[in-house]
Each structure stands twice: as C-alpha cells, then as structure tokens.
Design a protein around this motif. Structure first.
Motif, short mmCIF file in Angstrom:
data_model
loop_
_atom_site.label_atom_id
_atom_site.label_comp_id
_atom_site.label_asym_id
_atom_site.label_seq_id
_atom_site.Cartn_x
_atom_site.Cartn_y
_atom_site.Cartn_z
N PHE A 37 -16.72 15.92 -34.08
CA PHE A 37 -17.02 14.50 -34.14
C PHE A 37 -16.79 13.92 -32.76
O PHE A 37 -16.15 14.54 -31.90
CB PHE A 37 -16.10 13.78 -35.14
CG PHE A 37 -16.48 13.94 -36.58
CD1 PHE A 37 -16.30 15.16 -37.22
CD2 PHE A 37 -17.01 12.89 -37.31
CE1 PHE A 37 -16.66 15.33 -38.56
CE2 PHE A 37 -17.36 13.04 -38.64
CZ PHE A 37 -17.18 14.26 -39.26
N GLN A 39 -16.09 9.92 -30.63
CA GLN A 39 -15.74 8.51 -30.82
C GLN A 39 -15.67 7.80 -29.48
O GLN A 39 -15.13 8.33 -28.51
CB GLN A 39 -14.38 8.41 -31.53
CG GLN A 39 -14.01 7.03 -31.98
CD GLN A 39 -12.78 7.03 -32.88
OE1 GLN A 39 -11.95 7.93 -32.82
NE2 GLN A 39 -12.68 6.02 -33.73
N ARG A 45 -15.59 7.05 -35.78
CA ARG A 45 -15.81 8.44 -35.40
C ARG A 45 -17.18 8.89 -35.94
O ARG A 45 -17.49 8.67 -37.11
CB ARG A 45 -14.68 9.30 -35.96
CG ARG A 45 -14.44 10.58 -35.26
CD ARG A 45 -13.06 11.12 -35.57
NE ARG A 45 -12.00 10.35 -34.92
CZ ARG A 45 -10.74 10.76 -34.83
NH1 ARG A 45 -10.39 11.90 -35.38
NH2 ARG A 45 -9.83 10.01 -34.23
N PHE A 47 -20.17 11.81 -36.60
CA PHE A 47 -20.43 13.23 -36.82
C PHE A 47 -21.36 13.78 -35.73
O PHE A 47 -22.36 13.15 -35.37
CB PHE A 47 -21.08 13.44 -38.19
CG PHE A 47 -21.57 14.84 -38.43
CD1 PHE A 47 -22.92 15.13 -38.38
CD2 PHE A 47 -20.68 15.86 -38.71
CE1 PHE A 47 -23.38 16.41 -38.61
CE2 PHE A 47 -21.12 17.14 -38.93
CZ PHE A 47 -22.49 17.42 -38.88
N ALA A 97 -12.48 19.41 -36.14
CA ALA A 97 -11.90 19.21 -37.46
C ALA A 97 -12.13 20.44 -38.31
O ALA A 97 -13.05 21.22 -38.06
CB ALA A 97 -12.52 17.98 -38.12
N ALA A 108 -16.06 11.56 -41.93
CA ALA A 108 -14.79 11.91 -41.32
C ALA A 108 -13.71 12.15 -42.38
O ALA A 108 -12.83 12.98 -42.21
CB ALA A 108 -14.36 10.83 -40.35
N TRP A 111 -12.64 15.76 -43.79
CA TRP A 111 -11.94 16.78 -43.01
C TRP A 111 -10.43 16.64 -43.12
O TRP A 111 -9.87 15.54 -43.03
CB TRP A 111 -12.43 16.71 -41.56
CG TRP A 111 -13.90 16.93 -41.54
CD1 TRP A 111 -14.89 15.99 -41.66
CD2 TRP A 111 -14.57 18.20 -41.50
NE1 TRP A 111 -16.12 16.59 -41.66
CE2 TRP A 111 -15.96 17.95 -41.57
CE3 TRP A 111 -14.13 19.52 -41.38
CZ2 TRP A 111 -16.92 18.97 -41.54
CZ3 TRP A 111 -15.07 20.53 -41.35
CH2 TRP A 111 -16.44 20.25 -41.43
N TRP A 114 -7.35 17.69 -37.87
CA TRP A 114 -8.01 17.16 -36.68
C TRP A 114 -7.26 17.58 -35.42
O TRP A 114 -6.04 17.76 -35.44
CB TRP A 114 -8.05 15.65 -36.73
CG TRP A 114 -8.97 15.10 -37.77
CD1 TRP A 114 -8.66 14.82 -39.07
CD2 TRP A 114 -10.35 14.76 -37.60
NE1 TRP A 114 -9.77 14.34 -39.73
CE2 TRP A 114 -10.82 14.29 -38.84
CE3 TRP A 114 -11.23 14.82 -36.52
CZ2 TRP A 114 -12.13 13.88 -39.02
CZ3 TRP A 114 -12.54 14.41 -36.71
CH2 TRP A 114 -12.98 13.94 -37.95
#
Length: 124
Positions: A37, A39, A45, A47, A97, A108, A111, A114
């Motif tokens: 991911f 951000q 966040r 994908f 993740a 998100a 998952w 992380w």
C-alpha cells in the motif's frame, strides 16, 4: 510480536526504477497473501498490489498496472515491489502488509500485519 520491515525506498527521477523489499522480523507467522500500500499526507492508505501465495496470483491497482510488479517468497513471508517508469504521483510512503484470513485485498482493514513504511520520492 510480528514485525515487517521495508527497505529500498529513496529519491529518484521520473522514469527511473526502484525495488522495494519487505521481510519479517520477530515472531514467525504464516500468511496466505502479502501486499503493498502507499500513503501521502492527509490521505487514506491506497492499495498498490497484492500477491496470493496459492497459485501466485497477483493483483494491481489501475494506476500502477503495467509499471509495477509484485513478487515474493511465501516460505519466508517476503515480498518485493519492482517499480518501473516512476512518476511524481508515485511519491508516497510505501507499506507492506500480510494476512492469513483476509480476502478483500484492496481494503487496508483486511491486513493483519504492517511494516513501518519506506519513503519513495519521485522528482519531475
């Protein structure tokens, strides 16, 4: 405690390539899939890509399809992201993740584990 550790981020120019890596540290665990991911500040966040170990099936967001390639080693819970033809809009913190039961890979919340993230900056 399960930890994922990303590496390989950096500052590059538009059109360049980078390869991110993610490996576990700490307690061993099992996964059925791993993902990347990204951000940017002030946004959720997003994908990027996922790989399901069974069958080696890969999934990509439309924004990176044909430029990024996800791969990995299921026995080691290690995942890679080969990023080619990078664009300034790819600038973000990239997170890896892992999940065992998750199925909706684009979310998100799917998952379980992380990493702490690695910065990728693409200059124009």
């Amino acid at each position: 405690q399960v930890r994922l550790v990303e590496s390989g981020g950096g500052l590059v120019q538009a059109g360049d390539s980078l390869r991110l890596s993610c490996a576990p540290s700490g307690r061993t665990f099992s996964s059925t899939a791993m993902a990347w991911f990204r951000q940017v500040p002030g946004k959720d966040r997003q994908f990027v890509a996922a790989i399901r170990w069974s069958g080696g099936i890969t999934y990509y967001s439309d924004s990176v399809k044909d430029r990024f390639t996800i791969s990995g080693e299921s026995a080691k819970n290690t995942v890679y992201l080969e990023m080619n033809s990078l664009k300034p809009e790819d600038t973000a913190v990239y997170f890896c993740a892992a999940t065992y039961y998750g199925r909706n890979y684009a979310l998100a919340a799917t998952w379980d584990y992380w990493g702490q993230g690695t910065q990728v900056t693409v200059s124009s």
